[in-house]
Write an enzyme that holds these catalytic residues in place. Sequence first.
Site, PDB file in Angstrom:
ATOM      1  N   ASP A  24       0.878  -1.164   0.000  1.00 22.63           N
ATOM      2  CA  ASP A  24       0.000   0.000   0.000  1.00 22.63           C
ATOM      3  C   ASP A  24       0.925   1.226   0.000  1.00 22.63           C
ATOM      4  O   ASP A  24       2.123   1.125   0.316  1.00 22.63           O
ATOM      5  CB  ASP A  24      -0.935   0.000   1.217  1.00 22.63           C
ATOM      6  CG  ASP A  24      -2.119   0.943   0.999  1.00 22.63           C
ATOM      7  OD1 ASP A  24      -2.075   1.757   0.058  1.00 22.63           O
ATOM      8  OD2 ASP A  24      -3.075   0.887   1.787  1.00 22.63           O
TER       9      ASP A  24
HETATM   10  C1  BGC Z   1      -4.833   3.427   0.126  1.00 16.99           C
HETATM   11  C2  BGC Z   1      -4.991   2.429  -0.996  1.00 16.99           C
HETATM   12  C3  BGC Z   1      -4.869   3.144  -2.324  1.00 16.99           C
HETATM   13  C4  BGC Z   1      -3.532   3.840  -2.379  1.00 16.99           C
HETATM   14  C5  BGC Z   1      -3.304   4.588  -3.675  1.00 16.99           C
HETATM   15  C6  BGC Z   1      -3.577   4.251  -0.029  1.00 16.99           C
HETATM   16  O1  BGC Z   1      -3.548   5.302   0.891  1.00 16.99           O
HETATM   17  O2  BGC Z   1      -4.833   2.760   1.365  1.00 16.99           O
HETATM   18  O3  BGC Z   1      -6.222   1.778  -0.888  1.00 16.99           O
HETATM   19  O4  BGC Z   1      -5.009   2.229  -3.368  1.00 16.99           O
HETATM   20  O5  BGC Z   1      -3.455   4.785  -1.314  1.00 16.99           O
HETATM   21  O6  BGC Z   1      -4.101   5.705  -3.758  1.00 16.99           O
END
Ligand code: BGC
Length: 844
Positions: free
Chosen positions: A343
């Site tokens: 993530d």
């Molecule tokens: C989130 C993810 C997301 C990623 C990209 C993160 O902060 O937890 O779910 O896909 O950012 O935006």
Amino acid sequence: MLTLGKHDVRFSSYCPQGRAALPPCQYATLPFPTLFTFMIKPTATSTARWAVAALGLLGATACSQSGTTDTGQAGKGQADSSLPQLGKASLKDVLAALTTEEKVKLVVGMGFYPSGFPEGMLPPGDPGDREVPEKVPGAAGRTHAIARLGIPSLTLSDGPAGVRIDPIRGKDSTKTYYATAFPVATLLASSWDTTLVRQVGVAFGSEVRDFGIDVLLAPGMNIHRNPLGGRNFEYYSEDPLVAGSVAAALVGGVQSNGVGTSIKHFAVNNQEFNRMQLNSHVSERALREIYLKGFKIAVQRAQPWTVMSSYNKVNGTYTSESPDLLTELLRKEWGFKGLVMTDWYGGHDAVAQLKAGNDLLEPGTHAQTEAILAGLKSGQLTAAQLDTNAIRVLRLILKSPTFKGVKFTSQPALKANAAVARQAAADGMVLLRNEGAALPLPAGRKVALFGTASYNLIAGGTGSGDVNRAYTISIAQGLSAAGYAVNAPLNQAYTQYLKTEKAKFPKTKNILAPAPVIPEMAPPAAMVQQQAQANDVAVVTLGRSAGEGGDRKVAGDFTLTAAEQALLKQVATAFHAKGKKVVVVLNVGGVTEVASWRGQADAILLAWQPGQEGGYAVADVLSGKANPSGKLATTFPVSYADIPYGADFLGKLLTGTKGGNSFMGAPSENTYSEGIYVGYRYYNTFKKQPAYEFGYGLGYSTFGYGALKLSAASFNGSLTASLAVTNTGKVAGKEVVQLYLSAPAGQLDKPASELKAFAKTKLLAPGESQTLTFTLKPADLASFNTASSSWVADAGTYTVQAGASSLNIKQRATFQLPAALVVEKSRPLLAPQAPVNEMKITRK
Ligand code: BGC
């Protein structure tokens, strides 16, 4: 202004398009050095350099408008045909031709430079990356191209309810890039219709492809452990079979377009608070049976191209750094063939991540590049491990539309996809209450429409789960289009009120800040009386928004606010005094308290957050054009106090730790003391009557359940259960039939019953029947025995129950398992640091 203690960050002029940037907002609220030193294990010098640079820039506001052209380019430089080219030469030869530095580039993303952020706020990517124009502005991540070997850069984009990219590129608004906002995940799961969800996936994936994106960062599929989870709207259910089946259907649909998905957040990311510093203590059994099972189903049924590890730790280790989770379980046990990415800025130690099987670090920072190179030098990371990770990136690239040169138009079929969104929205709404056949509303009725959300529909949640859509159909618009007379003076009063309230919103938008709450309008008593006089029915919409970066609260969010209670009381009293009905529409992303106020409503429609076509879909259901067929995939408890260990949900700071800020939190821990007793497994086993149980939902029709027939009285490898379902009502409708199993008492504590299969009938005309057949396999009988690290089915009598909900069981039948079965042997994985003291019930 965000107040952050020592190094306050103040920025008052976000770019209008700044909302496209999710994670940065998160970091934007942090005391910078804390953020950086926590996120990535850097070298001492890089930390210092970085911190100085960042502090120098704090407070700056910048509106860089970068990357506005559709380049689709493979990166700087030219392919060198004298060298092995990806797709032409063998992977082995391509790998051999890559320098170490290039391999490192493949496993570290290109950084994150969204517009609207103070310069220096985010950890930088590798030098030069920022200048490479984005193929799809506003997409969340990219991989590095290695042009000389014909390796292009991939584009990764959110999110779970629709493609989230910049809708306007640069200052040019003559061409727009809006995407369809589909209904949120919780609504899709409430349809219990995997065929429908696949159709949504097909439409959704066509937009991913048409925008030139390679991998969609969705679906989210963590378990609804607690109603307060801020991202529950992005997730499906409290039950892993529902979550896994629905996720598999969505993945299958999206990927049928030749693009990839990333099921997330793997795993145990059930809350937002402290998510980056939280260590959750969970027993292996609860992990296997509840928190990991949905992922297993999705992986095995749909083979998503990628999996996204989560931010948190499980039993002492960051998930992105856990070989047990990412290699032993995901790959070796479950047979996952794809790539794992972090993530955004997740985890701490780049070397540990690669070793664990986390192949791609997103969005990627230069510090990670340095850490990996240092790890190779020191021997902490072997060249062979890096090769393994890099090959997985190359395999992903080989499958991608970018590599295949698929042309993209940036003009998805928005009209056709809106129709899919509307139908799905109607199919996943749940009719909770319908006293005196208050619904459907006969055509042409005069409607007094109360509640700000009636005029300002909440289409979805906030954060990376948000979608930049071209429009949102309000309930007022939907009802008017369906031919109802929506009271004009009331409409005007609300419209004016909303205008005034919205003008008070901060001009700038931080995407991780919860959507501003518009307090419920208090209409004057005389106006309500007048409305009761002039109209046939009242519809009161109550709305909720939540999203990434924060969890919900009990008072005024899980429960109604004082203003909402007052409004409902006022409207119910006035309309009931005139013998007129009151319908409540719940426009919410997650579970809310209903027990204390439902008596005032004749009907309650749980419309969830239904996406951009929501107003039309609500009208479809209220009018009876669509017969509601959704059922709850998550329990509605009577009160928050009924939730097991609800008071401990957020966990506690580790001893000796001082509180952090609201996003990063501080080192903390929580314990999943309820073990496997999550949702209905708890309420039904411990006989705690919920307000509306798991699987519950009404419709405008009724259904008869014929006898449940089992293929055998004794289980021998497999068994089928079938029954005929008949529409005994007056209108066509669909029924969701749920198959629960009660296992005999044995070595392990077991829930009263567990969902093992489900199916939705086709649209049955009045009097029409359909026979549904379910198959039970040995794994459906088994529980996870931690002591022997195996899935075991106890010998004895099993009761199969066909239900309209988990408590409304219509038919039962039993079979015997003559001898205990060891269904699957595993080995100890993800063991807690100390035994978890879990609740138990001993069944006779
Ligand atoms: C989130 C993810 C997301 C990623 C990209 C993160 O902060 O937890 O779910 O896909 O950012 O935006």
